[in-house]
Design a protein around this motif. Sequence first.
Motif, PDB file in Angstrom:
ATOM      1  N   VAL A  39     -44.959  -4.126   4.761  1.00  0.00           N
ATOM      2  CA  VAL A  39     -44.758  -3.647   3.497  1.00  0.00           C
ATOM      3  C   VAL A  39     -43.259  -3.227   3.226  1.00  0.00           C
ATOM      4  O   VAL A  39     -42.632  -3.639   2.162  1.00  0.00           O
ATOM      5  CB  VAL A  39     -45.579  -1.969   3.401  1.00  0.00           C
ATOM      6  CG1 VAL A  39     -45.101  -1.255   2.053  1.00  0.00           C
ATOM      7  CG2 VAL A  39     -46.839  -2.159   3.667  1.00  0.00           C
TER       8      VAL A  39
ATOM      9  N   ASP B  97     -46.788   4.087   9.532  1.00  0.00           N
ATOM     10  CA  ASP B  97     -47.074   4.221   7.927  1.00  0.00           C
ATOM     11  C   ASP B  97     -46.571   5.448   7.358  1.00  0.00           C
ATOM     12  O   ASP B  97     -45.868   5.463   6.270  1.00  0.00           O
ATOM     13  CB  ASP B  97     -48.500   4.319   7.866  1.00  0.00           C
ATOM     14  CG  ASP B  97     -48.957   2.620   8.308  1.00  0.00           C
ATOM     15  OD1 ASP B  97     -48.514   1.693   8.047  1.00  0.00           O
ATOM     16  OD2 ASP B  97     -50.183   2.903   9.192  1.00  0.00           O
TER      17      ASP B  97
ATOM     18  N   ALA C 259     -49.801  -1.754  -1.393  1.00  0.00           N
ATOM     19  CA  ALA C 259     -50.429  -2.428  -0.235  1.00  0.00           C
ATOM     20  C   ALA C 259     -51.578  -1.760   0.380  1.00  0.00           C
ATOM     21  O   ALA C 259     -51.336  -0.673   0.877  1.00  0.00           O
ATOM     22  CB  ALA C 259     -49.426  -2.807   0.714  1.00  0.00           C
TER      23      ALA C 259
ATOM     24  N   HIS D  68     -52.195  -3.095   5.102  1.00  0.00           N
ATOM     25  CA  HIS D  68     -51.100  -3.897   5.589  1.00  0.00           C
ATOM     26  C   HIS D  68     -50.082  -3.090   6.570  1.00  0.00           C
ATOM     27  O   HIS D  68     -50.233  -1.959   6.649  1.00  0.00           O
ATOM     28  CB  HIS D  68     -50.071  -4.022   4.485  1.00  0.00           C
ATOM     29  CG  HIS D  68     -50.461  -5.198   3.530  1.00  0.00           C
ATOM     30  ND1 HIS D  68     -51.497  -5.019   2.862  1.00  0.00           N
ATOM     31  CD2 HIS D  68     -49.839  -6.329   3.129  1.00  0.00           C
ATOM     32  CE1 HIS D  68     -51.331  -6.486   2.024  1.00  0.00           C
ATOM     33  NE2 HIS D  68     -50.401  -7.026   2.353  1.00  0.00           N
TER      34      HIS D  68
ATOM     35  N   ARG E 111     -41.128  -4.883   0.405  1.00  0.00           N
ATOM     36  CA  ARG E 111     -40.227  -4.075  -0.670  1.00  0.00           C
ATOM     37  C   ARG E 111     -38.515  -4.600  -0.529  1.00  0.00           C
ATOM     38  O   ARG E 111     -37.921  -4.450  -1.716  1.00  0.00           O
ATOM     39  CB  ARG E 111     -39.958  -2.648  -0.286  1.00  0.00           C
ATOM     40  CG  ARG E 111     -41.385  -1.988  -0.513  1.00  0.00           C
ATOM     41  CD  ARG E 111     -41.490  -0.544   0.115  1.00  0.00           C
ATOM     42  NE  ARG E 111     -40.494   0.336  -0.309  1.00  0.00           N
ATOM     43  CZ  ARG E 111     -40.213   1.031  -1.406  1.00  0.00           C
ATOM     44  NH1 ARG E 111     -41.200   0.924  -2.244  1.00  0.00           N
ATOM     45  NH2 ARG E 111     -39.313   1.711  -1.385  1.00  0.00           N
TER      46      ARG E 111
ATOM     47  N   TRP F  23     -53.552  -3.004  -6.082  1.00  0.00           N
ATOM     48  CA  TRP F  23     -53.636  -3.174  -4.594  1.00  0.00           C
ATOM     49  C   TRP F  23     -53.777  -4.465  -4.039  1.00  0.00           C
ATOM     50  O   TRP F  23     -54.599  -5.311  -4.401  1.00  0.00           O
ATOM     51  CB  TRP F  23     -54.566  -2.415  -3.960  1.00  0.00           C
ATOM     52  CG  TRP F  23     -54.532  -0.755  -4.252  1.00  0.00           C
ATOM     53  CD1 TRP F  23     -55.455  -0.280  -4.887  1.00  0.00           C
ATOM     54  CD2 TRP F  23     -53.893   0.205  -3.643  1.00  0.00           C
ATOM     55  NE1 TRP F  23     -55.136   0.992  -5.087  1.00  0.00           N
ATOM     56  CE2 TRP F  23     -54.163   1.394  -4.214  1.00  0.00           C
ATOM     57  CE3 TRP F  23     -52.736   0.021  -2.585  1.00  0.00           C
ATOM     58  CZ2 TRP F  23     -53.477   2.465  -3.704  1.00  0.00           C
ATOM     59  CZ3 TRP F  23     -52.106   1.433  -2.354  1.00  0.00           C
ATOM     60  CH2 TRP F  23     -52.580   2.466  -2.652  1.00  0.00           C
TER      61      TRP F  23
ATOM     62  N   LEU G   9     -49.445   3.051  -0.412  1.00  0.00           N
ATOM     63  CA  LEU G   9     -50.245   2.490   0.623  1.00  0.00           C
ATOM     64  C   LEU G   9     -51.693   3.013   0.588  1.00  0.00           C
ATOM     65  O   LEU G   9     -51.915   4.250   0.388  1.00  0.00           O
ATOM     66  CB  LEU G   9     -49.413   2.959   2.035  1.00  0.00           C
ATOM     67  CG  LEU G   9     -47.943   2.902   2.334  1.00  0.00           C
ATOM     68  CD1 LEU G   9     -47.552   3.295   3.712  1.00  0.00           C
ATOM     69  CD2 LEU G   9     -47.553   1.532   2.225  1.00  0.00           C
TER      70      LEU G   9
ATOM     71  N   GLU H 233     -53.806  -8.370   3.790  1.00  0.00           N
ATOM     72  CA  GLU H 233     -52.638  -9.474   4.036  1.00  0.00           C
ATOM     73  C   GLU H 233     -53.108 -10.778   3.910  1.00  0.00           C
ATOM     74  O   GLU H 233     -54.318 -11.058   3.863  1.00  0.00           O
ATOM     75  CB  GLU H 233     -52.159  -9.233   5.540  1.00  0.00           C
ATOM     76  CG  GLU H 233     -51.319  -7.775   5.702  1.00  0.00           C
ATOM     77  CD  GLU H 233     -50.697  -8.004   7.135  1.00  0.00           C
ATOM     78  OE1 GLU H 233     -50.812  -9.026   7.806  1.00  0.00           O
ATOM     79  OE2 GLU H 233     -50.221  -6.725   7.689  1.00  0.00           O
TER      80      GLU H 233
ATOM     81  N   TRP I  51     -43.774  -2.616  -4.132  1.00  0.00           N
ATOM     82  CA  TRP I  51     -44.986  -1.822  -3.649  1.00  0.00           C
ATOM     83  C   TRP I  51     -44.502  -0.265  -3.386  1.00  0.00           C
ATOM     84  O   TRP I  51     -43.545  -0.200  -2.722  1.00  0.00           O
ATOM     85  CB  TRP I  51     -45.610  -2.663  -2.510  1.00  0.00           C
ATOM     86  CG  TRP I  51     -46.277  -3.721  -2.564  1.00  0.00           C
ATOM     87  CD1 TRP I  51     -46.931  -4.166  -3.696  1.00  0.00           C
ATOM     88  CD2 TRP I  51     -46.748  -4.331  -1.760  1.00  0.00           C
ATOM     89  NE1 TRP I  51     -47.456  -5.361  -3.564  1.00  0.00           N
ATOM     90  CE2 TRP I  51     -47.354  -5.529  -2.293  1.00  0.00           C
ATOM     91  CE3 TRP I  51     -46.311  -4.856  -0.224  1.00  0.00           C
ATOM     92  CZ2 TRP I  51     -47.901  -6.702  -1.279  1.00  0.00           C
ATOM     93  CZ3 TRP I  51     -47.059  -5.894   0.513  1.00  0.00           C
ATOM     94  CH2 TRP I  51     -47.669  -6.936  -0.115  1.00  0.00           C
TER      95      TRP I  51
END
Length: 312
Positions: free
Chosen positions: A163, A208, A155, A158, A167, A124, A181, A128, A178
């Motif tokens: 993210v 998210d 991540a 983040h 990607r 991970w 999450l 950030e 990644w």
Amino acid sequence: MNITAPQIVLGTMDFGTRVGTEQAFAILDSFVAGGGVWLDTANCYSFWADPDGVGGASERVLGAWLRARPGARDAVRIATKVRQNPLVPHSWPDSAEGLSTDAVRAGVEGSLRRLGVDHVDMLWAHAEDRGVPLEETVGVFGELVSKGTVLRVGAANHAAWRVERARSLAREQGVEPWTALQLRHSLVQPRPFTRLAEDGHRLLTADDLDLAHAEGLTVWSYSSLIWGSYVRADKPLPQTYDHPGNTRVLSVLDDTAGEVSASRNQVVLAWLMRQGIDPIVGASRVEQIEQALAARHVRLSDEHVERFARAR
């Protein structure tokens, strides 16, 4: 959301500091005996509780347990993190390692050495690092996957847009993106727009979850049980959680726990897994991880889930 069914993850943050080695071994043994697989640690755990002021204690305990338990490495998957370990003792965040190529390589090398393994199953980015170009961070994470040093990357803490940007950059570079999450989440939520007391914590948001659903990403939640606040009178919910919505949610929680013959904690964990989330659970005693694993057998109905939604 997840490629596999959600499961309980053992958080090992306090191992080697607040939880002694012997007790940590007992918890790990119980977790594996109960069918647990994922262990979550970080190279910075737990610098704030370590007299030396740097991390590494948790990874060293895990490494010692792996050496003492032949075959254990094949039974578990190990996730660790880079980004937050102080490079100067007692100097955080000023000396926290970043996410540059050199920092990530050095951080992972140290983790592998402490763990006594040749690879980790998940790496991970702990937080950030906007002082380093995202392209550079994406590149070194991809490099580690291509070498087999890391099997998956994700991540933690983040923003969703960062993210997705990472990607996209991974696709452009032709490296592993990644795919996971890690964010703070639980059944009760703090008042909107209030500042969390814990620096660096980032709450799971609708964005998210939207990203995870759309892209098939795994989601892990930390602080899943709010440090025992659901069940311990001596650990009340933080003041930022004091609002009418949570009062209603907790009332539904009590009703639901009675209906399904489970503890508050077990219902919360079952609710998280119903959302497709893998909850991370810390433990300082064997019975705590045994009770957490039992949440896998708690069955919440659609009506239970809807009642929680209506209570908010």
